[in-house]
Design an enzyme around this catalytic site. Structure first.
Site, mmCIF file in Angstrom:
data_model
loop_
_atom_site.group_PDB
_atom_site.id
_atom_site.type_symbol
_atom_site.label_atom_id
_atom_site.label_comp_id
_atom_site.label_asym_id
_atom_site.label_seq_id
_atom_site.Cartn_x
_atom_site.Cartn_y
_atom_site.Cartn_z
ATOM 1 N N ASP A 249 0.871 -1.162 0.000
ATOM 2 C CA ASP A 249 0.000 0.000 0.000
ATOM 3 C C ASP A 249 0.917 1.222 0.000
ATOM 4 O O ASP A 249 2.010 1.175 0.568
ATOM 5 C CB ASP A 249 -0.880 -0.007 1.252
ATOM 6 C CG ASP A 249 -1.571 1.320 1.473
ATOM 7 O OD1 ASP A 249 -2.259 1.793 0.558
ATOM 8 O OD2 ASP A 249 -1.391 1.895 2.564
ATOM 9 N N ASP B 39 -7.030 -1.870 3.085
ATOM 10 C CA ASP B 39 -6.055 -2.921 2.783
ATOM 11 C C ASP B 39 -6.474 -4.285 3.321
ATOM 12 O O ASP B 39 -5.854 -5.295 2.976
ATOM 13 C CB ASP B 39 -4.688 -2.560 3.386
ATOM 14 C CG ASP B 39 -4.127 -1.266 2.832
ATOM 15 O OD1 ASP B 39 -4.231 -1.062 1.617
ATOM 16 O OD2 ASP B 39 -3.616 -0.451 3.619
#
Length: 646
Positions: free
Chosen positions: A346, A543
């Protein structure tokens, strides 16, 4: 939709049958209690009792109690695995059960009890190391908005439960409110923090006709919106659903020992009876001697050292990492980390600082630069502009100008000072800017930076560029992964130009930009399919599906609770260098485990040969077993020592 759901449930069912039986026997505290009874029984027989019959009775009690879960799991798992695989699938548990029974059959009750005690103890350690992390999504569910301000026919608002909302309902959202559900803005404007959904680090300016997402945080503006999705179909609801489904389908990669078990045990169980039957004809032994040597062979082949090959080493590696801020939720995750082929990151808060920072400034008149910066600081101080913190952290204030500042949608901050009109924000038509400013604007925008302009009486006199900059550790970690031949990918909700700018600086192999949460896990699936074992590192709610989908999910310790809950490992203090350190520990762990396995098998082979030559009895066999087991454990404990910096 229904078909895919049915398929998914079918796959989940197959998975549960195929994998969940391993270490999923819930006997409560009974095995621990019985093991304690077994240890006490063994010690009583060894140290206190001199009567042979009573002594052997206590050894039998030790075998039955300490080996309770070993015997039960050995029998039940062998039967279950054999039925599922449609071929004989014995495990080490069944071999240890037969070894203990064999020792007792030839009168060596004490050796049978010792074998069971050692193996059962190792089994408890393995269960402890693996952890069986119970991932819960209750904290994520608590983040779901529960109330909304529903606009009534008379224009007044009424607080209602979000679950009662219908598509087409009109809602009012006040400053600081959580957006109740997915919809579109009808009137008003604001800046919304969408980091929990898109991962976008910069708050997004929203106006009429713009889309908004449930669970995101409204800034300082007030707006009305129309509901466009049912509560169960919102982006946030999909995240919850995907985390839940993926968790139910999640498999645990077998350890090296588990992969070796069926073949090893099958070979031993075939060889022992053949050995007993063939020995009288091949070696000329009596049947009594053949049976005795057969039992010694069975005991010799019992993998005490093999059972201890992985667990102490894994525990040492986990302890080593825990002291350095990396927490693993199971030994298999650490072991498998050495085999990864791809790492997905991420961007926001993982590769970057997670907040905008001032990177560049330009003013048309250097003599007036300090005066304009002073003005900018005072304007930002009087507002809740999304980028205010970045500017205030960069520039210090020396004079309080007592400005009256307003935030005009589409323009930014507006004020009047010393007879001049100032605006700090966006410029609608950049073609009217000077050549110098246009060139800088183009370059900075290409680099993924957000540009704020200072306009004095309709003339742009300054510009400030900001971006979420890479954290100090990221570049070194990416360089390490590239040196290991591991493919790197950045997944971000940011615009493509922003993502590519960060990726270029860090030399990341691939960029996936403009990615919504429901697509992140699909990207991980593609990496797993095309590249191999994949790790995901992230810190946000958005996420979570990808962290669960990945073979190993790493959460950054400063991230959201749900990211930490669903991850397989947590890096505390967001220190990305700990990830490369964990990979190095994992590689060393696998080296140590294979050293132990080869050494254990060498000892077994040596004992078998000595047994055939008649040079070994049960006492020597057990002594060799215990000595090799001790050496294997000590070799594993080397992982407690910190690795040297490379």
């Amino acid at each position: 939709m229904d078909t895919s759901k049915s398929t998914h449930q079918h796959e989940a069912h197959v998975h549960e049958q195929g994998h969940n039986h391993s270490h999923e026997h819930d006997h409560g505290n009974l095995p621990v209690i019985l093991y304690a009874v077994g240890v006490i029984s063994y010690l009583v027989a060894l140290l206190l009792i001199k009567n042979p019959l009573l002594e052997n009775s206590f050894y039998v009690l030790a075998i039955a109690t300490a080996g309770y879960h070993v015997i039960v799991e050995g029998i039940t798992e062998t039967i279950t695995d054999t039925r599922e695989k449609r071929k004989f699938m014995p495990n080490v548990h069944i071999l240890m059960t037969l070894a203990a029974a064999g020792a007792a059959a030839i009168g060596d009750f004490d050796e049978g009890a010792l074998l069971i005690l050692i193996f059962a103890g190792a089994h408890f350690l393995e269960e402890y190391a693996e952890g069986k992390s119970k991932r819960e999504i209750t904290k994520l569910l608590k983040l779901n908005p529960t109330e909304a301000r529903l606009i009534q026919p008379d224009g007044e608002t009424k607080l209602v439960d979000v679950s009662t909302l219908r598509i087409g309902d009109e809602l009012k959202v006040l400053p600081g409110d959580q957006v109740p559900t997915d919809g579109v803005i009808l009137s008003g404007g604001t800046a919304i923090d969408e980091s929990s959904i898109t991962g976008e680090s910069m708050p997004k300016e929203k106006q009429a006709s713009d889309e908004v997402f449930g669970s995101t945080m409204n800034g300082t503006g007030t707006f009305t919106m129309k509901v466009t999705k049912d509560s169960k179909d919102t982006v946030f609801a999909k995240i919850v659903e995907m985390v839940s489904q993926t968790q139910s389908n999640m498999s645990k990669t077998a350890t090296k020992i588990k992969q070796l078990e069926p073949t090893y045990v099958t070979v031993v169980l075939l060889i022992v009876p053949l050995f007993i039957l063939a020995a009288p004809f091949v070696f000329g032994w009596s049947w009594d001697t053949s049976i005795y040597r057969g039992m010694v062979l069975l005991i010799s082949a019992s993998p005490c050292a093999l059972a201890a090959s992985a667990v102490p080493a894994t525990l040492s590696g986990i302890s080593n990492l825990a002291k350095r801020g990396v927490l693993f939720k199971g030994g298999s995750y650490l072991s498998n980390l050495a085999t990864i082929k791809a790492v997905a990151f991420d961007k926001t808060g993982t590769l970057t600082e997670g907040k905008p920072s001032v990177t560049d400034t330009y003013f048309v008149n250097e003599e007036k630069k300090e005066q304009w910066i002073e003005l900018i600081v005072n304007m930002e101080k009087e507002s809740n502009h999304p980028l205010a913190n970045a500017i205030l952290e960069t520039f210090s204030q020396t004079t309080d100008l007592q400005l009256s500042v307003t935030n005009e949608i589409g323009k930014g901050l507006v004020t009047t000072y010393q007879g001049n009109h100032y605006q700090l924000g966006k410029v609608e038509d950049t073609s009217q800017l000077s050549t110098e400013i246009q060139e800088r604007n183009t370059r900075w925008m290409t680099e993924g930076k957000t540009v704020v302009y200072l306009i004095e009486n309709d003339t742009t006199v300054g510009m400030i560029a900001m971006m979420d900059v890479p954290n100090k550790a990221a570049e070194g970690v990416i360089h390490y992964l590239r040196s290991q031949g591991i493919e790197t990918t950045m997944i971000t909700g940011d615009a493509k130009v922003t993502g590519e700018a960060v990726a270029k600086k860090l030399q990341i192999d691939h960029v996936q930009a403009n990615v919504l949460p429901e697509n992140k896990s699909f990207i991980i699936k593609e990496l797993q399919k095309n590249t191999g074992t994949t790790v995901m590192l992230g810190d946000g709610i958005n996420d979570a599906p990808a962290l669960v989908q990945a073979d190993i999910g790493f959460a950054m310790g400063d991230g959201t609770d749900i990211a930490i809950d669903v991850a397989d490992a947590v890096i505390m203090n967001n220190d990305l260098t700990k990830f490369s350190y964990a990979h190095r520990v994992s590689k060393k762990l696998n080296t140590v485990v294979w050293q132990n396995i080869f050494f254990s098998m060498f000892i077994v082979a040596l004992l078998v040969v000595l047994n055939i030559l008649g040079k070994m009895d049960i006492g020597i066999g057990v002594l060799a077993h215990e000595g090799s087991t001790l050496l294997v454990i000590l070799n594993g404990l080397r992982l407690l020592v910190p690795l040297k910096n490379q």
